[in-house]
Design an enzyme around this catalytic site. Sequence first.
Site, mmCIF file in Angstrom:
data_model
loop_
_atom_site.group_PDB
_atom_site.id
_atom_site.type_symbol
_atom_site.label_atom_id
_atom_site.label_comp_id
_atom_site.label_asym_id
_atom_site.label_seq_id
_atom_site.Cartn_x
_atom_site.Cartn_y
_atom_site.Cartn_z
ATOM 1 N N THR A 133 0.835 -1.206 0.000
ATOM 2 C CA THR A 133 0.000 0.000 0.000
ATOM 3 C C THR A 133 0.864 1.249 0.000
ATOM 4 O O THR A 133 2.019 1.225 0.450
ATOM 5 C CB THR A 133 -0.899 0.001 1.254
ATOM 6 O OG1 THR A 133 -1.560 1.265 1.370
ATOM 7 C CG2 THR A 133 -0.086 -0.210 2.516
ATOM 8 N N ASP A 134 0.294 2.353 -0.477
ATOM 9 C CA ASP A 134 1.018 3.627 -0.404
ATOM 10 C C ASP A 134 1.062 4.177 1.017
ATOM 11 O O ASP A 134 1.835 5.101 1.314
ATOM 12 C CB ASP A 134 0.406 4.661 -1.354
ATOM 13 C CG ASP A 134 -1.055 5.006 -1.062
ATOM 14 O OD1 ASP A 134 -1.653 4.422 -0.130
ATOM 15 O OD2 ASP A 134 -1.601 5.865 -1.779
ATOM 16 N N GLU A 135 0.282 3.601 1.928
ATOM 17 C CA GLU A 135 0.260 4.116 3.301
ATOM 18 C C GLU A 135 1.577 3.888 4.043
ATOM 19 O O GLU A 135 1.835 4.527 5.064
ATOM 20 C CB GLU A 135 -0.913 3.510 4.078
ATOM 21 C CG GLU A 135 -2.261 3.917 3.503
ATOM 22 C CD GLU A 135 -3.432 3.544 4.389
ATOM 23 O OE1 GLU A 135 -3.339 3.750 5.611
ATOM 24 O OE2 GLU A 135 -4.432 3.029 3.851
ATOM 25 N N LYS A 163 2.356 -3.262 7.383
ATOM 26 C CA LYS A 163 2.611 -3.458 5.954
ATOM 27 C C LYS A 163 4.038 -3.056 5.596
ATOM 28 O O LYS A 163 4.697 -3.713 4.778
ATOM 29 C CB LYS A 163 1.601 -2.677 5.114
ATOM 30 C CG LYS A 163 0.210 -3.262 5.106
ATOM 31 C CD LYS A 163 0.147 -4.667 4.513
ATOM 32 C CE LYS A 163 0.398 -4.674 3.021
ATOM 33 N NZ LYS A 163 0.227 -6.051 2.447
#
Length: 353
Positions: A133-135, A163
Amino acid sequence: MKFIITGGAGFIGSAVIRYLLAETSHEVLNLDKLTYAGNLQSLKSVESNPRYRFVQGDIADADLVEQLFSDFQPDVVMHLAAESHVDRSIDGPADFIQTNIVGTSVLLEAARNWWKSLSSEKQQAFRFHHVSTDEVYGDLDSTDALFTEETSYDPSSPYSASKASSDHLVRAWHRTYGLPVVVSNCSNNYGPCQFPEKLIPLMILNALEGKPLPVYGKGEQVRDWLHVEDHARALYQVATRGEVGETYNIGGHNEKTNLEVVHTICDLLDELRPQHPGDISSYRELITHVTDRPGHDLRYAIDAGKIDRELGWVPEETFETGLEKTVHWYLDNSDWCRQVQDGSYQRERLGQA
């Protein structure tokens, strides 16, 4: 080829499986624990396909995972299984650590052991694709900055930290053991079959029932929105054509504030379902601003230039076309929505145990 898809009963995983079985001739084994977010109803269209097999199980179960590698003999692993909801990670981070970190390490070891057993030619062809994820990149400071594949990690929530940890494990298994991996980091997904704790389906279904539409703070948080079917196409390109050891950011080129998203949903519903519940004249009247969540990142935005240049992928959907298709899907699939909302989809889960 033979693909193991972890988390294939989830939102993105089910889209990937539907794509593989509709658009390719590959075989698919779906390994999914079937937690609350795993829904076999999302795979009804492929469940009888002879190239598809479902196994209920936990990626942290080393014996099971090793056995599946031995039995199925995969050419590609696409690892999508993850706990993914930020609010849930704040309330209870332990599950996120167990699945996203411990589970990934178990899967990597099983993949490494299987890969070592292969002939030199098959070792060269094998791929472990980790979907992230971009998070993991944290918050963008300025309005014109973009996440690139070189952006430093700075996760804000227990979810994004777990992540980020799994991303580091995957890269370590590549550098230390030579396991042929690729990593992708995506922006916010939306589309059919998304569990209604997420922003877009939550707003659609709440609006149809005349319930409040809760918006964190002023709704100024900016996200880049990616239609899940565009994402499935991108993931296939990364898994089959991506360069070993590389990372590919996948974005939709659709930056919107949360409030803009909710306004657009309301306007679409005003047009498509003008029979408003209660005494309201527009679904916008249901918008309710609520206390912001802790550590809420203000802006995410992805530079997806690398996957365009190297693999030729660009999204087919604009936010406007994708969101209209999404709203239509939820309006046309009331049975799926009802089964998720009343929990009856879980009876099928229990029946599979």
